[in-house]
Design an enzyme around this catalytic site. Sequence first.
Site, short mmCIF file in Angstrom:
data_model
loop_
_atom_site.label_atom_id
_atom_site.label_comp_id
_atom_site.label_asym_id
_atom_site.label_seq_id
_atom_site.Cartn_x
_atom_site.Cartn_y
_atom_site.Cartn_z
N TRP A 56 -11.41 26.44 19.84
CA TRP A 56 -11.19 26.31 19.05
C TRP A 56 -9.67 25.64 18.57
CZ3 TRP A 56 -14.87 27.80 15.45
CH2 TRP A 56 -16.21 28.47 15.71
N ASN A 95 1.00 -1.57 2.89
CA ASN A 95 -0.25 -2.95 3.01
C ASN A 95 -1.68 -2.75 2.89
OD1 ASN A 95 0.62 -4.11 5.32
ND2 ASN A 95 2.30 -2.10 5.57
N CYS A 130 10.78 1.73 7.48
CA CYS A 130 10.32 3.30 8.38
C CYS A 130 11.12 3.25 9.58
CB CYS A 130 9.46 3.61 8.72
SG CYS A 130 8.46 3.16 6.75
N GLU A 149 12.22 -13.74 -2.58
CA GLU A 149 12.96 -12.98 -2.04
C GLU A 149 14.69 -12.80 -1.90
OE1 GLU A 149 11.62 -9.61 -0.10
OE2 GLU A 149 13.98 -9.62 0.50
N TYR A 164 -12.68 19.33 22.37
CA TYR A 164 -12.45 19.92 23.25
C TYR A 164 -12.63 19.64 24.89
CZ TYR A 164 -12.36 24.00 26.42
OH TYR A 164 -12.19 25.25 27.45
N ASP A 171 6.27 0.45 -2.48
CA ASP A 171 7.05 1.34 -3.34
C ASP A 171 7.80 1.33 -4.83
OD1 ASP A 171 6.88 2.20 -0.61
OD2 ASP A 171 8.97 1.23 0.21
N ARG A 207 -10.54 29.42 9.97
CA ARG A 207 -11.31 30.83 10.83
C ARG A 207 -10.30 31.62 9.78
NH1 ARG A 207 -12.65 32.23 16.59
NH2 ARG A 207 -13.85 33.79 15.86
N SER A 249 9.01 -8.74 5.51
CA SER A 249 8.34 -8.26 6.69
C SER A 249 8.48 -6.99 8.13
CB SER A 249 7.13 -8.90 7.44
OG SER A 249 6.46 -9.80 6.14
#
Lengths: 455, 455
Positions: A440, A305, A45, A35, A432, A283, A448, A41
């Site tokens: 919906w 990962n 992000c 490394e 729901y 990456d 729809r 690790s």
Amino acid sequence: MGSRVLVIGGDAAGMTAASALRRRLPAEHEVVVLERTQRTSYSACGIPYWVSGEVESVDDLVARSPEEHRANGIDLRTGAEAAAIDVEARSVTYRDADDEQTLDYDRLVIATGAEPRRPDLPGIDAEGIYGIQTLADGEAVIAALGERPRHVVVVGSGYVGLEMAEAMTQRGIDTTVIERGETPLSLLEPSLGTKVADAMRDLGITLRTGTAVDGFVEEDGRVAGVRAGGETYPADLVVLGLGVVARTRLAQDAGLPTGAKGGIVVDDTQRVEGADGVWAAGDCVVTRDRITGDLLHVPLGTHANKQGLVMADAIAADLLGEAPRLRFPGIVRTAITKFCSLEISRTGLGEQQARDAGFDPVVATIDTTTTAGYFPDAGTMTVLMVADRATRRLLGVQVVGERNAGLRIDTGAVAITAEMTVDDVVMLDLAYAPPFASVWSPLQVAAREAVKRLS
Amino acid sequence: MGSRVLVIGGDAAGMTAASALRRRLPAEHEVVVLERTQRTSYSACGIPYWVSGEVESVDDLVARSPEEHRANGIDLRTGAEAAAIDVEARSVTYRDADDEQTLDYDRLVIATGAEPRRPDLPGIDAEGIYGIQTLADGEAVIAALGERPRHVVVVGSGYVGLEMAEAMTQRGIDTTVIERGETPLSLLEPSLGTKVADAMRDLGITLRTGTAVDGFVEEDGRVAGVRAGGETYPADLVVLGLGVVARTRLAQDAGLPTGAKGGIVVDDTQRVEGADGVWAAGDCVVTRDRITGDLLHVPLGTHANKQGLVMADAIAADLLGEAPRLRFPGIVRTAITKFCSLEISRTGLGEQQARDAGFDPVVATIDTTTTAGYFPDAGTMTVLMVADRATRRLLGVQVVGERNAGLRIDTGAVAITAEMTVDDVVMLDLAYAPPFASVWSPLQVAAREAVKRLS
């Protein structure tokens, strides 16, 4: 006698693979990791949230330190930068602080990641122009914030550009975003990108779209401004948000096959095509789109990962004379981000991507609420859905909306993976209750509408 | 000459069907609806939020009023209670304010809904004991709140019981919940139900589990207490949260086939099995489980709406000599609710349900965070996953957790519907960004644990 697995790169893909190999392989096998930095690790992000101050310490972004990896039996060499791969001799030459060494391997893992695109423009090498990829990049930006910059220019408005612009604004710094396209976040359809543009301007960001950067103004070696579209924007600090390219010079020099944005081409066990004993993941590779079959460069920790696990399984199986158990099935281009209270997500194909892939796309867009509409604090959300006219297959979903909007994209991602039609989506048994949805669900309202447009 | 479609019941299933038929059928066809109350198309699921005060007015719960339906060309007769169906003569007898009439039909829709279970216990007819199903029930409870009750007892802790207990506590009323089972919300596995129990007690609710109600104390015709497990709990107001049964006395008297909890048995176009020209949908029917094939009574507005559309399509096709275009594919038992800040959801089969259906269930439970773990405000969540040992198929998912936890159940619902294995789930391309998830999404953390338990 044991074999040596040599891993180049100690972030998500490399360390996931190294850890899984260490758990699976008997002790006589060596797992060595090179490394180039002093850290392992970590969550690239998470850098924008560290810059914004939401995440306090760089240590928070490190999932597992070098010491922890070493305690697990991994021969981890930090500050060790690989310089050349010899795939015939099965060896890697690397440099550490003051030495150059060559190490033989039985199996090689390339997990060298990606690096920010730096456009070849006048002044690009001035101090104060940062890409955002490693923790060192984050540290450099935070150090620069200590010098109290007054004006920041963010070049490009992909996820990182957007998140960094928000972070800078939260820090109270005047922020300008310059974007070549007509709307920010090119992974969104323009009709949704407009909503993001509105939110950026509402936060006080100066957004210049349809504007290409021509160069950087340099004063005493430091950046002082950005020239774009005939104007000069003052800048003490510039953040490059132009995306990344695979860090694969090593692999290319070794004659390994590469594709989009320099990503190494691998099979579905992450084995490098046409090379013996070499795997790659994360990456630095290209990944197959499950819908179109295209090979794409999609640098995301979640793919890294998974690919790391798949790769470790394949290498272990290879060394132990077993059949690999895992396959990386590819991706459907799912992505999510947040800008202030706006949640933004997408999966599958946009309209033009669908057309390019040979589909006949139908697009439906609907506005709905994130709870039953009668709740006083119902949030708004917009769902855009792309379907294929001939097969009625769901091809893509994009969402921009408030609280509880963004993660609904996962439902679309699974439906696309399962090759469902929009008719299937209408009849799915989705959750729901009034605090979460109307009767919906938002994706079904969009489905729809798509059905209506298909008839 | 036109036909007459007669609809009994003016809530979700009935009015969805009536509206869709009115749009699709030429004007010479009549669409007549008999509704026993004065209201149409309301959200029964919203009643607890009206009682709590979160939703201000009963009008907010009405999606479309009788006037609006009439303006759309539907012959809607409110205050009209069907008294008998004669399927041979194709007629329905009904009563309004002071009259009894008989109306012929060409096609009949039964959408009579469900009604709260009222246990046959001493004192059950005392004033002040309310089930929660119609807006009139909600109105009655709100009127009772005006009399400043000091003690409320909720009998049963299903979704409605739980939501009403929260609403009453928010109103500042001392609330006791009596539940026969060992944990609240029997649709959850007990290990997750315990978390709900903790949250209820944290809010100050007195929760008595493993306790059956023996009867009600009556004083001057009004309820004054609840006798349960050898104790008497004072109560000025009792809410029944024991679930509902299908309101199908009419259908049963007419000789129509019924199944679980009195639900009418229909095919996948909602046509009543063995009866000519009769359809049924919503809370008064049984529905097929897509995993087990079992016929279940699952009264939920979202199913009622979908079934209403399917039914309208089938009736229109029947009248117009076309083939039906829609099918109701069944359900996977998805459900969601909220208790204070706790989001609670489930889909598919629990462990015992899986065993009863002939599977060999493996259960994995994991604790994770609702954002990347390094965010200072990361919420906690628990995911329980059920898989079949032989086929590795995902059978069920249950979630209890904070902000952004609950709706993740939809991802599980789609994966179950698509008959994915837990291995497939691990490799799904789900949304990842630090404000929304760790690099492995919560369902994938659970799927990885299930994979581990399968090996």
